[in-house]
Design an enzyme around this catalytic site. Structure first.
Site, PDB file in Angstrom:
ATOM      1  N   HIS A  47      38.671  25.595  52.446  1.00 34.10           N
ATOM      2  CA  HIS A  47      39.899  26.316  52.804  1.00 34.10           C
ATOM      3  C   HIS A  47      40.972  25.398  53.367  1.00 34.10           C
ATOM      4  O   HIS A  47      42.118  25.442  52.899  1.00 34.10           O
ATOM      5  CB  HIS A  47      39.640  27.466  53.768  1.00 34.10           C
ATOM      6  CG  HIS A  47      40.886  28.288  53.960  1.00 34.10           C
ATOM      7  ND1 HIS A  47      41.331  29.194  53.031  1.00 34.10           N
ATOM      8  CD2 HIS A  47      41.822  28.280  54.932  1.00 34.10           C
ATOM      9  CE1 HIS A  47      42.470  29.735  53.422  1.00 34.10           C
ATOM     10  NE2 HIS A  47      42.793  29.192  54.581  1.00 34.10           N
ATOM     11  N   TYR A  92      45.738  23.547  52.832  1.00 32.93           N
ATOM     12  CA  TYR A  92      46.841  23.052  53.655  1.00 32.93           C
ATOM     13  C   TYR A  92      47.084  21.568  53.396  1.00 32.93           C
ATOM     14  O   TYR A  92      48.217  21.093  53.547  1.00 32.93           O
ATOM     15  CB  TYR A  92      46.562  23.358  55.124  1.00 32.93           C
ATOM     16  CG  TYR A  92      46.352  24.830  55.321  1.00 32.93           C
ATOM     17  CD1 TYR A  92      47.427  25.712  55.236  1.00 32.93           C
ATOM     18  CD2 TYR A  92      45.067  25.358  55.487  1.00 32.93           C
ATOM     19  CE1 TYR A  92      47.237  27.075  55.343  1.00 32.93           C
ATOM     20  CE2 TYR A  92      44.873  26.721  55.592  1.00 32.93           C
ATOM     21  CZ  TYR A  92      45.953  27.577  55.521  1.00 32.93           C
ATOM     22  OH  TYR A  92      45.759  28.934  55.611  1.00 32.93           O
ATOM     23  N   HIS A 123      45.837  34.400  43.273  1.00 31.47           N
ATOM     24  CA  HIS A 123      46.359  33.969  44.571  1.00 31.47           C
ATOM     25  C   HIS A 123      46.611  32.471  44.586  1.00 31.47           C
ATOM     26  O   HIS A 123      47.704  32.009  44.941  1.00 31.47           O
ATOM     27  CB  HIS A 123      45.369  34.352  45.677  1.00 31.47           C
ATOM     28  CG  HIS A 123      45.582  33.629  46.967  1.00 31.47           C
ATOM     29  ND1 HIS A 123      46.687  33.835  47.760  1.00 31.47           N
ATOM     30  CD2 HIS A 123      44.830  32.679  47.602  1.00 31.47           C
ATOM     31  CE1 HIS A 123      46.615  33.053  48.825  1.00 31.47           C
ATOM     32  NE2 HIS A 123      45.507  32.341  48.747  1.00 31.47           N
ATOM     33  N   PHE A 124      45.628  31.659  44.168  1.00 30.44           N
ATOM     34  CA  PHE A 124      45.869  30.229  44.297  1.00 30.44           C
ATOM     35  C   PHE A 124      46.684  29.656  43.143  1.00 30.44           C
ATOM     36  O   PHE A 124      47.156  28.525  43.230  1.00 30.44           O
ATOM     37  CB  PHE A 124      44.599  29.411  44.586  1.00 30.44           C
ATOM     38  CG  PHE A 124      43.464  29.515  43.622  1.00 30.44           C
ATOM     39  CD1 PHE A 124      43.536  28.986  42.357  1.00 30.44           C
ATOM     40  CD2 PHE A 124      42.267  30.106  44.026  1.00 30.44           C
ATOM     41  CE1 PHE A 124      42.469  29.045  41.492  1.00 30.44           C
ATOM     42  CE2 PHE A 124      41.194  30.165  43.160  1.00 30.44           C
ATOM     43  CZ  PHE A 124      41.294  29.634  41.888  1.00 30.44           C
ATOM     44  N   HIS A 125      46.921  30.437  42.093  1.00 27.36           N
ATOM     45  CA  HIS A 125      47.910  29.985  41.108  1.00 27.36           C
ATOM     46  C   HIS A 125      49.339  30.189  41.630  1.00 27.36           C
ATOM     47  O   HIS A 125      50.272  29.537  41.149  1.00 27.36           O
ATOM     48  CB  HIS A 125      47.716  30.704  39.772  1.00 27.36           C
ATOM     49  CG  HIS A 125      46.674  30.073  38.901  1.00 27.36           C
ATOM     50  ND1 HIS A 125      45.324  30.252  39.105  1.00 27.36           N
ATOM     51  CD2 HIS A 125      46.770  29.228  37.847  1.00 27.36           C
ATOM     52  CE1 HIS A 125      44.634  29.565  38.200  1.00 27.36           C
ATOM     53  NE2 HIS A 125      45.495  28.928  37.427  1.00 27.36           N
ATOM     54  N   ARG A 164      36.298  37.039  38.205  1.00 20.03           N
ATOM     55  CA  ARG A 164      36.777  35.683  37.966  1.00 20.03           C
ATOM     56  C   ARG A 164      35.658  34.875  37.306  1.00 20.03           C
ATOM     57  O   ARG A 164      34.501  35.302  37.270  1.00 20.03           O
ATOM     58  CB  ARG A 164      37.187  35.021  39.280  1.00 20.03           C
ATOM     59  CG  ARG A 164      36.036  34.811  40.252  1.00 20.03           C
ATOM     60  CD  ARG A 164      36.454  34.272  41.598  1.00 20.03           C
ATOM     61  NE  ARG A 164      36.974  32.909  41.511  1.00 20.03           N
ATOM     62  CZ  ARG A 164      37.076  32.087  42.567  1.00 20.03           C
ATOM     63  NH1 ARG A 164      36.683  32.492  43.767  1.00 20.03           N
ATOM     64  NH2 ARG A 164      37.559  30.874  42.415  1.00 20.03           N
ATOM     65  N   ARG A 165      35.992  33.713  36.779  1.00 12.68           N
ATOM     66  CA  ARG A 165      35.017  32.775  36.233  1.00 12.68           C
ATOM     67  C   ARG A 165      34.101  33.433  35.201  1.00 12.68           C
ATOM     68  O   ARG A 165      32.883  33.226  35.213  1.00 12.68           O
ATOM     69  CB  ARG A 165      34.162  32.174  37.352  1.00 12.68           C
ATOM     70  CG  ARG A 165      34.920  31.311  38.328  1.00 12.68           C
ATOM     71  CD  ARG A 165      34.085  30.908  39.514  1.00 12.68           C
ATOM     72  NE  ARG A 165      34.654  29.754  40.197  1.00 12.68           N
ATOM     73  CZ  ARG A 165      34.167  29.242  41.314  1.00 12.68           C
ATOM     74  NH1 ARG A 165      33.107  29.794  41.885  1.00 12.68           N
ATOM     75  NH2 ARG A 165      34.718  28.186  41.870  1.00 12.68           N
TER      76      ARG A 165
END
Length: 564
Positions: free
Chosen positions: A234, A238, A385-387, A448-449
């Protein structure tokens, strides 16, 4: 913002030495973007997969399965692209701000070690011996080449910290009592956060994955390995975001025609990111057994606290952009927004990245919430979300930076500014479309995946027909983003191999500040980086020791599996 040095206090680098520093950053930058290019090419296959179009049979024997492609896509984009660009970026900017020569031997050693690790891991992925995805969860077992390669990449990513801290120490010695210049402060804070964050993955690799893959141990503890991965997994987000924040805070205001409104608020945001971001990885394990509910509750609160520096960033950057827009003649409530230099591809990329991060950050609050996460866990919501965060915020910012950085490093004029601007909008529209479809499909439970396009058509429609419009959006978004990537790389290589032009070598656009660091108690407190690193380590250990101790004292012994 740029530090001013007395020639008698410290030796200023020569023109030849600065040219060597530029070659160093260029090597990191080009290598990272080459990895991204391969990752994006494979990424479009992931998008069409969810739209029900299976392109993998046409790529035999180069890519043998969806899972091999997904592993390459994740590792090349999330690790290789980011680690190379960030490592070079965070060594070069402080050197130019402080007007000091960095330890070039260590900088080039970092590049060589990272490149070696990348080639080792790439070999294991391309020969299909390590289709373990970018999280490489055991008991899925890959090749030693993969694990040892990733280990070297992570170790190399820690070395820029020594380069930055050494320059900072030299500068502080010549300027006793003065606060660290802003860009150097942000770079050092980012790398100190990453030092603490990388401990988890380092322990997982050295004590579990590497000896297991080499046959020195015959079983592995999946829960312990997974927990150590998320110690890093996680806060690495950042590590991806904070270098982009450096240009958003310290350069974008000047590029937009204004100034950064507050130096102290910028430092406060980075300090809070250092303290809050590392101890929160366990929120990725809300559904895992073996972790006490009270720990999950504490981690929920800690994770939501990361929203505080994000809100500070939103306020400070938005106000800086409003100041720039009004200086450019913007009137009325939102006239400043339309007055921004939208025809400047670098500015447009960074501002649009911030827009995408509003939606990505809002989705992150759902992921951080114990109850809400149960609705979207392991669904297409998570990649969506992370795209929007890494795939748009980080990538689009670095694309935008490239439009001034390549001319700065090479002395070559930007190739086709109009095509550069088109690439920015295509990437933004593509990723936002992908994000919309992915979040929508995730709320309807699409996993996902999953190689969903490999299903017979009637089964695919029976399972996903009700949400097929959302999955079509994922496919369309991926194709649009791919077109943006093609346009970007035409500009990228056109600039890289274009003609030399002395007028093209632009200066780094360090911004001026309205509220400077002088007399600020926030600046004085934040500048004690060693103290705050220790505080963060203590908080992290306080969270993770109760999590890890039962796993260490009651280990799981699982054999490895190769399912591809």
């Amino acid at each position: 913002m740029s530090a001013v040095l007395s020639p008698t206090a410290l030796s200023v680098p020569t023109t030849q030495e600065i040219a060597g520093e530029k070659k160093m950053l260029l090597a990191f930058w080009v290598t990272g973007f080459l990895a991204l290019m391969v990752g994006i090419a494979i990424g479009v296959l992931q998008s069409t997969n969810y739209a029900g179009i299976d392109l993998y049979p046409y790529l035999q024997p180069f890519l043998k399965s969806y899972y091999q492609g997904l592993t390459l896509h994740g590792v090349l984009n999330a690790f290789v692209f980011t680690f190379f660009t960030i490592s070079g970026w965070l060594m070069y900017l402080p050197a130019r701000e402080l007007k000091l020569k960095p330890m070039m031997g260590l900088a080039w050693f970092t590049y060589g070690l990272m490149l070696l690790g990348t080639l080792m891991a790439a070999y294991a992925m391309f020969d299909n011996s390590s289709s373990v995805l970018y999280t490489f969860y055991p008991p899925l077992e890959g090749s030693p080449w993969f694990y040892l390669g990733i280990t070297l990449v992570v170790v190399a990513s820690l070395l820029p910290l020594a380069v930055v801290l050494e320059m900072r120490a030299r500068w502080k010695k010549a300027h006793p009592g003065e606060p660290t210049p802003l860009v150097t402060f942000m770079s050092a804070t980012t790398l100190l956060m990453w030092l603490l964050a990388a401990l988890g993955a380092a322990m997982e690799a050295v004590f579990l994955l590497d000896p297991w893959s080499l046959g020195l141990t015959h079983t592995i503890d999946p829960l312990l390995a997974r927990t150590l991965f998320w110690w890093t997994g996680h806060p690495i987000v950042y590590y991806w975001l904070m270098p982009g924040y450096i240009t958003i805070y310290a350069m974008l205001p000047r590029q937009a025609g204004g100034k950064l409104v507050s130096d102290p608020l910028t430092r406060l945001a980075f300090l809070l990111l250092l303290v809050f971001s590392v101890p929160v990885g366990t929120h990725h394990q809300y559904t895992d057994p073996g972790i006490a509910p009270v720990i999950k509750g504490v981690v929920t609160a800690l994770t939501l606290s990361v929203a505080i520096p994000s809100l500070i960033t939103a306020f400070t950057v938005a106000l800086s952009l409003e100041y720039a827009g009004r200086r450019r003649g913007g009137k009325g409530l939102m006239g400043w927004w339309t007055a921004l230099p939208w025809k400047d591809a670098s500015v447009a990329a960074q501002v649009l990245a911030l827009v995408s991060f509003i939606f990505g950050g809002a989705g992150g609050i759902v992921n951080a919430s114990w109850q809400l996460d149960n609705v979207v866990h392991n669904t297409l919501w998570i990649p969506a979300h992370f795209h929007l965060t890494v795939g748009t915020m980080t990538t689009l910012v670095f694309m935008g930076v490239s439009f001034w950085l390549l001319p700065h490093l090479t002395g070559r004029r930007l190739y086709s500014p109009k095509l550069a601007l088109a690439s920015v909008w295509l990437w933004f529209i593509g990723m936002m479309t992908w994000g919309l479809g992915g979040h929508w499909a995730g709320m309807d439970g699409v996993p996902r995946r999953s190689w969903v396009s490999g299903l017979p058509h009637d089964q695919y429609m029976r399972l996903y027909g009700a949400v097929h419009p959302a999955l079509i959006l994922v496919g369309i978004g991926g194709v649009i983003a791919m077109l943006g990537a093609v346009a970007f790389y035409i500009v990228f290589f056109g600039t890289l191999f274009g003609r030399k032009d002395a007028k093209a070598m632009v200066a780094i656009p360090f911004a001026e500040v309205i509220a400077g660091p002088q007399g600020s108690i926030i600046v004085r407190i934040a500048d004690r980086l060693g103290f705050w690193t220790l505080v963060t380590l203590i908080i992290t250990l306080a969270v993770y020791i109760p999590v890890l101790w039962p796993m260490i004292t009651h280990p799981i012994h699982a054999p490895g599996f190769v399912l591809w």
